[in-house]
Design an enzyme around this catalytic site. Structure first.
Site, PDB file in Angstrom:
ATOM      1  CD1 TRP A 102      -2.282  -2.498   1.683  1.00 15.26           C
ATOM      2  CD2 TRP A 102      -3.239  -1.230  -0.411  1.00 15.26           C
ATOM      3  NE1 TRP A 102      -3.057  -2.826   0.948  1.00 15.26           N
ATOM      4  CE2 TRP A 102      -3.619  -2.180  -0.530  1.00 15.26           C
ATOM      5  CE3 TRP A 102      -3.422  -0.546  -1.120  1.00 15.26           C
ATOM      6  CZ2 TRP A 102      -4.451  -3.128  -0.802  1.00 15.26           C
ATOM      7  CZ3 TRP A 102      -4.366  -0.641  -2.152  1.00 15.26           C
ATOM      8  CH2 TRP A 102      -5.165  -1.826  -1.786  1.00 15.26           C
ATOM      9  CG  ASP A 178      -4.057   4.321   4.154  1.00 27.46           C
ATOM     10  OD1 ASP A 178      -4.758   3.677   4.096  1.00 27.46           O
ATOM     11  OD2 ASP A 178      -3.476   3.622   3.446  1.00 27.46           O
ATOM     12  CE  LYS A 202      -8.043  -2.521   4.437  1.00 18.51           C
ATOM     13  NZ  LYS A 202      -8.525  -3.344   3.602  1.00 18.51           N
TER      14      LYS A 202
END
Lengths: 367, 367
Positions: A102, A178, A202
């Site tokens: 990511w 993030d 999530k």
């Protein structure tokens, strides 16, 4: 109706009581004669839903008054572009921690759009098993912000500290995080960050929605060549309603925030549960000869626990038997293989107990 | 549980049977032990849901094989930016019909990002009550595409023809259509268009989701400085899954497509119902001394019917009494005032019958 234990990395498990509430309100929201999905985002009923969600989130994370909360779209991937658009208006280069897939994607999008991104620290040499320590950070002289991925969902690698972002010339730059896969997993000192963003799928709600928490002095650093919907200033001024927001996802996020406050009792309580869940699973892995996890202990994620079997010929049997036992979605990410158990907020401790029992049993029979 | 008649312009009414199906499947999708919201977008169960939705849409609109269907995010407003990013890679200027507030917004975003947009035809002189006829179109010499808003949701103004887009030098350019508020209201000849896009929250599903139908030879005209998530080519190659899509909204859109095919019987049947609904309401307005609609007959929208009362001091009473009668969301857009009844696919004919009865009764008592 059966509810299995769902260890999916995302879109991930939601609290059963939240889904029950949404189910009950699906056709008629509290006697108004229509679904939340069918409401104008400008209606008083919907505005009340949206404002309560924001207020509950602000309370949960103790978000200071000088931070704005935005409910926008496109997932974290859209923020990989929106962050540099919003913070590079005065020039300079985005600085990044490269800690896994990511983090790399955020770097790639910055380079694609603006031709440059500086890697200030990297865990590549450790095979993404250890986050570089704070003293290893090397910001560029023109660093405009420092971007981190607090929890790498695929590698199961998490920060154990909050970096200070001070350039060689002594100027402090905004820390951007993030937090897609660990936001709301425990208390957070928001004041350490300039921008926090998180895809919802999530720990928050349905995929698509993305939360942004931005310090208001950063609303003036934007490039002018940015799509209007990416602008933190425009979003902040419009209460996240430049155009019609993802109203139903916002409502569901609000139900999750309410569950965290009322049913769980806040983020300290949530953190304690998450710590117990992760400790049980890592203890099982560490005591095992069949299962292993490569991440440095200080950087082990409480949210995503990847593990491999000593003999990968057993992988398919492990997954099939787990599935039959009602333990869903334990397959690791296609880019790394192996297994992964995601232990987000909505995954109950009983799910981890069931998983640990299954793993011990599997090892006894097949290990 | 009560379901009122909902004339909201968007987010708008959804078919009750669709919401019932979603309600029933909310906690356990067809025995899989989890909600659609909790599924990995890469799982076989979810991929089947996504592919069926696309196939049903392709069938409903008879989308030719050389067109790609994309399920993306950010509403039509994001497409105001994405269209020029994707179509101006070879230079040139976007050409636009200016027919109301939505057309103007598309023009504004193109000018913001690329400094120019040419107005090829405008209904401003008519007070946005009439669409310019085809012979009035004046494309610029460097026109790269012609953008229209097939139905202006606020003004209740709709195209009664599909423009040919041929430049002064004889070159045909792609026709781009924002169909947010009339897609799926009847059959459509997709082959006349280069790009069709539509925010979901009127005739498709929950707000946030946006559909794009793009002819595949147009995937090579993009600018290189575009956020990755805006790229039609990248979206097409990834099956709309560059990152996690808005999975639950996509699923609900699929339920709406199934309802159109199986319960309604396709778009010709839908068009016949919509024509009857609109005819009843316009007939009531035209026969009335209290209510009026200013739009030229040939351009009256079947989806959004704005009307004003001869005495606007009656507006508040009209709205209050309508609300008490279970006729919700009849207030006109804040920018124009008056009333507006949106008659999207999911608004049943009984709702229009009830509205017409109420309007006649109100006029008799108060007119």
């Amino acid at each position: 109706m059966t509810r299995h234990f769902n260890f999916c990395a995302g879109p991930a498990a939601l609290p059963t009581v939240v889904l029950e509430r949404a189910q009950q309100e699906m056709l008629d929201y509290q006697g108004h004669g229509l679904s939340v999905m069918e409401m104008s985002h400008r209606s008083s009923e919907y505005v009340a839903i949206a404002e309560k969600a924001e207020a509950d989130l602000r309370s949960l994370l103790a978000v200071p008054d000088n931070y704005r909360i935005l409910f926008t779209q496109g997932g974290a991937t859209q923020q990989f572009a929106a962050v540099p658009y919003n913070l590079l208006g005065n020039g300079g280069t985005g600085n990044y921690f490269e800690t896994g897939i990511w983090g790399k994607k955020a770097i790639k999008e910055a380079r694609h759009l603006f031709g440059a991104a500086h890697v200030a620290a990297s865990s590549v040499d450790s095979g993404n098993t250890e986050i570089p320590r704070e003293e290893a950070i090397q910001l560029s002289e023109d660093a405009a912000f420092l971007h981190i991925t607090t929890n790498e969902t695929i590698g199961g690698l998490a920060f154990d500290y909050t970096p200070c972002a001070v350039r060689p010339d002594g100027v402090e730059i905004p820390l951007v995080a993030d937090m897609s896969s660990d936001i709301l997993s425990g208390p957070l000192d928001v004041s350490r960050y300039g921008v926090i963003y998180a895809g919802a799928q999530k720990n928050i709600g349905p995929a698509g929605l993305v939360l942004v928490i931005v310090r208001d002095d950063l609303l003036d650093r934007a490039r002018s060549d940015m799509p209007t919907l990416f602008s933190y200033r425009e979003l902040a001024e419009a209460g996240s309603m430049i155009n019609t927001p993802a109203t139903y996802s916002w409502y569901l996020a609000g139900l999750v925030f309410e569950w965290l406050r009322q049913d769980i009792g806040g983020l300290e309580a949530m953190a304690a549960i998450n710590a117990r869940k992760a400790a049980k699973l890592y203890a099982t892995i560490d005591a095992s000869k069949l299962f292993s996890n490569p991440v440095a202990e200080r950087n082990r994620s409480r949210m995503n626990v990847p593990f491999v079997l000593a003999d990968d010929r057993l992988d398919a049997d492990f997954l099939r038997e787990a599935d039959e036992a009602g333990l869903l979605n334990l397959k690791g990410h296609r880019s790394v293989g192996g297994m992964r158990a995601s232990l987000y907020n909505a995954v109950p401790e009983e799910a981890v107990d069931a998983l640990v029992t299954f793993m011990n049993d599997f090892e006894q029979r097949r290990g």
